[in-house]
Design a protein around this motif. Structure first.
Motif, short mmCIF file in Angstrom:
data_model
loop_
_atom_site.label_atom_id
_atom_site.label_comp_id
_atom_site.label_asym_id
_atom_site.label_seq_id
_atom_site.Cartn_x
_atom_site.Cartn_y
_atom_site.Cartn_z
N GLN A 1 -27.23 5.15 -20.33
CA GLN A 1 -27.21 4.48 -21.62
C GLN A 1 -28.52 3.74 -21.83
OE1 GLN A 1 -23.77 1.97 -21.79
NE2 GLN A 1 -22.32 3.66 -21.85
N GLY B 1 -24.71 2.45 -32.12
CA GLY B 1 -24.68 2.47 -30.66
C GLY B 1 -23.29 2.35 -30.10
N GLY C 1 -28.62 1.99 -29.99
CA GLY C 1 -28.29 2.46 -28.65
C GLY C 1 -27.96 3.94 -28.65
N PHE D 1 -22.86 6.40 -27.36
CA PHE D 1 -22.79 5.67 -26.11
C PHE D 1 -21.69 6.20 -25.20
CE2 PHE D 1 -25.21 1.89 -24.98
CZ PHE D 1 -26.11 1.86 -26.01
N GLN E 1 -26.71 7.37 -25.69
CA GLN E 1 -26.39 7.87 -24.35
C GLN E 1 -27.29 9.06 -24.06
OE1 GLN E 1 -23.97 6.79 -21.99
NE2 GLN E 1 -25.06 8.23 -20.68
N THR F 1 -30.69 1.15 -24.93
CA THR F 1 -30.67 0.41 -26.17
C THR F 1 -32.08 0.31 -26.71
OG1 THR F 1 -31.00 -1.76 -25.13
CG2 THR F 1 -28.72 -0.96 -25.32
#
Length: 295
Positions: free
Chosen positions: A128, A20, A121, A25, A123, A130
């Motif tokens: 964004q 992540g 995580g 991200f 994007q 998680t």
């Protein structure tokens, strides 16, 4: 659910090998890991000065610092998926393929979504996310997102085990994709700035319950086409729908229930609409927005 050995969808973007904190991200991809710590920033400044004096591209210098092969690491490596998660990924691909087969039959202009697998995580075009976000659909990029660790939570924390409980999760998110293709999602989102939070939450509940209904429609037609269901499968899906009702989740994790804050519907509502979709298989019977019980 009878799924082993069947067609797997090619519309899966497996990003589980990326952490992540890397490019997923939208972070500082293209630079060696650690350069953006306190000491790393000082290093960058020094490299920039050296590059300015020597006329060498600073990016070249930074890449040379990133490894002996002269290539910068754009994403940090995460642990390889476990054999269990690989089997879950295969299962997800089969379920996604089944949704493609059903919705192409029911909707001549159906356009396949992409399903993104991630760890920790990612994007998305919607922002964004998680693992704690849970599975979700982003209409901006027409993608379903899921961290497979959610299935552990579904079984161990929410008490909803079973492969068809897992299939229901994917079918629900694909239901959101169907809503997007029909223009329903955009109409609901356009109302956000025109309504109070409480009134918009009611619209959100109707949107989510309709996605549950569409998941039931999928199960109806998938079983008719391929005879996929084992005894108890529908009970697994209904149990999962009940487990993620707003009232049950709020009671479990907050200790109190606040109906005005519901965004997905109660356990009873979610069970009702999935069951209705499965029993009828008729997309025309899923107009949650006109149902008087939801006003």
């Amino acid at each position: 659910m009878q799924w082993s050995g069947r067609r797997q969808s090619g519309n899966v973007d497996d990003q589980r090998g990326n952490s992540g904190g890397g490019g997923g991200f939208g972070g500082f991809g293209g630079f060696p890991g650690g350069l953006f710590s306190k000491g790393g920033i000082i290093t960058i400044v020094i490299v920039l000065i050296i590059g300015w004096i020597s006329g060498v591209n600073p990016l070249t210098l930074l890449q040379q610092m990133g490894g002996s092969d002269g290539a910068a690491t754009s994403q940090q490596s995460a642990p390889a998926p476990s054999p269990e998660n690989d089997q879950q990924a295969e299962f997800v691909r089969v379920v996604l393929a089944d949704t493609e087969d059903v919705w192409h039959t029911l909707m001549p202009n159906y356009r396949d979504p992409t399903l993104a697998l991630f760890t920790d995580g990612i994007q998305s075009a919607c922002g964004q996310a998680t693992s704690s976000t849970g599975p979700f659909y982003c209409s901006e990029d027409e993608r379903v997102y899921i961290d497979l660790s959610f299935y552990d939570d579904l079984q161990n924390k929410l008490g909803a085990p079973g492969d068809f409980a897992q299939a229901y999760v994917i079918a629900h998110e694909v239901g959101h994709h169907v809503q997007h293709l029909l223009g329903i999602t955009d109409k609901v989102h356009a109302m956000k700035d025109q309504l109070s939070e409480e009134e918009y939450n009611k619209l959100s509940v109707k949107l989510e319950l309709q996605a549950d209904f569409l998941a039931g429609v999928w199960a109806h037609h998938d079983n008719a086409m391929k005879n996929i269901l084992d005894p108890g499968d529908i009970d697994e899906a209904l149990n999962a729908a009940s487990a993620i009702g707003d009232d049950r989740l709020q009671k479990k994790f907050r200790g109190t229930v606040t109906p005005d804050s519901f965004t997905h519907g109660t356990s009873a509502q979610r069970v009702y609409w999935f069951r209705k979709g499965f029993e009828t298989g008729d997309t025309k019977q899923g107009d949650t927005f006109s149902d008087p019980s939801l006003k």
